[in-house]
Write an enzyme that holds these catalytic residues in place. Structure first.
Site, PDB file in Angstrom:
ATOM      1  N   SER A   1      11.307   7.317  -1.649  1.00  0.00           N
ATOM      2  CA  SER A   1      12.667   7.385  -1.112  1.00  0.00           C
ATOM      3  C   SER A   1      13.616   6.478  -1.888  1.00  0.00           C
ATOM      4  O   SER A   1      13.207   5.486  -2.502  1.00  0.00           O
ATOM      5  CB  SER A   1      12.677   6.966   0.357  1.00  0.00           C
ATOM      6  OG  SER A   1      11.725   7.697   1.087  1.00  0.00           O
TER       7      SER A   1
HETATM    8  N1  SAH Z   1       8.375   5.957   2.033  1.00  0.00           N
HETATM    9  C1  SAH Z   1       7.579   6.758   1.128  1.00  0.00           C
HETATM   10  C2  SAH Z   1       7.957   8.214   1.299  1.00  0.00           C
HETATM   11  C3  SAH Z   1       6.997   9.177   0.725  1.00  0.00           C
HETATM   12  S1  SAH Z   1       7.415  10.889   0.989  1.00  0.00           S
HETATM   13  C4  SAH Z   1       7.892   6.295  -0.285  1.00  0.00           C
HETATM   14  O1  SAH Z   1       9.020   5.800  -0.481  1.00  0.00           O
HETATM   15  O2  SAH Z   1       7.064   6.399  -1.181  1.00  0.00           O
HETATM   16  C5  SAH Z   1       6.592  11.237   2.503  1.00  0.00           C
HETATM   17  C6  SAH Z   1       5.085  11.162   2.495  1.00  0.00           C
HETATM   18  O3  SAH Z   1       4.629  11.625   3.760  1.00  0.00           O
HETATM   19  C7  SAH Z   1       4.390  12.031   1.452  1.00  0.00           C
HETATM   20  O4  SAH Z   1       3.550  11.235   0.672  1.00  0.00           O
HETATM   21  C8  SAH Z   1       3.583  13.024   2.275  1.00  0.00           C
HETATM   22  O5  SAH Z   1       2.343  13.399   1.691  1.00  0.00           O
HETATM   23  C9  SAH Z   1       3.376  12.256   3.562  1.00  0.00           C
HETATM   24  N2  SAH Z   1       3.074  13.077   4.730  1.00  0.00           N
HETATM   25  C10 SAH Z   1       3.577  14.288   5.062  1.00  0.00           C
HETATM   26  N3  SAH Z   1       3.045  14.734   6.220  1.00  0.00           N
HETATM   27  C11 SAH Z   1       2.184  13.746   6.641  1.00  0.00           C
HETATM   28  C12 SAH Z   1       1.322  13.604   7.772  1.00  0.00           C
HETATM   29  N4  SAH Z   1       1.220  14.543   8.723  1.00  0.00           N
HETATM   30  N5  SAH Z   1       0.589  12.478   7.872  1.00  0.00           N
HETATM   31  C13 SAH Z   1       0.663  11.499   6.933  1.00  0.00           C
HETATM   32  N6  SAH Z   1       1.441  11.591   5.839  1.00  0.00           N
HETATM   33  C14 SAH Z   1       2.205  12.693   5.693  1.00  0.00           C
END
Ligand code: SAH
Length: 217
Positions: A69
């Site tokens: 993000s």
């Molecule tokens: N704050 C993180 C955002 C990553 S994007 C950063 O800045 O790196 C969101 C993440 O949520 C992705 O890696 C995706 O694989 C994960 N995600 C999506 N659905 C999910 C679920 N049901 N349980 C756990 N993680 C999930």
């Protein structure tokens, strides 16, 4: 937390600019949050080739159709969550692990769940070797939280849910807060608070997150 200069790049300058121009100038005033962003090397969570652009005012692809993000988005969510030093925090969607590291410097302990195995492994590797706070990672579907460690004082969801997070709210302790993007009619960021046994909901902002996926990857 890291050497001042790596491969000829002084990342502390880029990081200080990020904190002043992207965060403080836009209303992130909480000192502990600004200090945490000053300490965590964002470039360690992004492809090395990106160099000091890791501190640019945007999100970045981290593979598998996911993104790290934008710094401001993370800071805004964490400020709304209002993390205190004694808090146990649950994070759904570890992704790169960057936000996990920031949260760990503010809270007592962070529990973070990532659904995609390669991202889970990469985040684990990036976080090992950094001097963060206490972090526990788990691979799997986090949409129903982490019952074994509930209740949590704070819960933060980094991927957009389709409906209200009723399963997660059950794991939120008294006076706890939960920040979550929900994509129903348009996508918006919401704050839920449990207070005197009731749940109160507050609209924070419009937003755009990757979708939360249910079930095993
Ligand atoms: N704050 C993180 C955002 C990553 S994007 C950063 O800045 O790196 C969101 C993440 O949520 C992705 O890696 C995706 O694989 C994960 N995600 C999506 N659905 C999910 C679920 N049901 N349980 C756990 N993680 C999930």
């Amino acid at each position: 937390m890291e050497p001042r200069v790596e491969a000829g790049i002084d990342y502390t300058i880029a990081r200080r600019r990020m904190v002043l121009e992207q965060l403080r100038a836009r209303g992130i005033t909480e000192r502990s949050i600004l200090e945490a962003f000053m300490r965590v090397p964002r470039h360690a969570f992004i492809d090395q080739a990106v160099g000091s652009k890791a501190y640019a005012d945007c999100s970045f692809p981290i593979g598998y159709a996911q993104t790290i993000s934008q710094p401001y988005t993370i800071a805004f969510m964490i400020q709304a969550l209002s993390v205190r030093a004694a808090d146990r925090v649950l994070e759904i969607g570890t992704g790169s692990g960057y936000q996990t590291a920031i949260l760990s410097l503010l809270a007592k302990e962070v529990f973070s769940i990532e659904r995609l195995p390669p991202l889970f492994e990469r985040a684990e590797a990036a976080l090992t070797g950094l001097r963060t706070g206490k972090i526990r990672l788990k691979m799997g579907d986090g949409s129903n939280g982490w019952r074994m460690h509930a209740p949590f004082d704070r819960i933060i969801v980094s991927a957009a849910m389709k409906e209200e997070p009723s399963g997660l709210l059950e794991q939120l302790g008294e006076e706890g807060t939960l920040v979550v993007p929900i994509a129903d009619r348009g996508e918006r960021l919401w704050l839920f608070r449990r207070t005197s046994g009731r749940i109160v909901k507050e609209l924070l902002a419009k937003c755009a997150f990757v979708p939360l996926k249910k079930g095993e990857a």
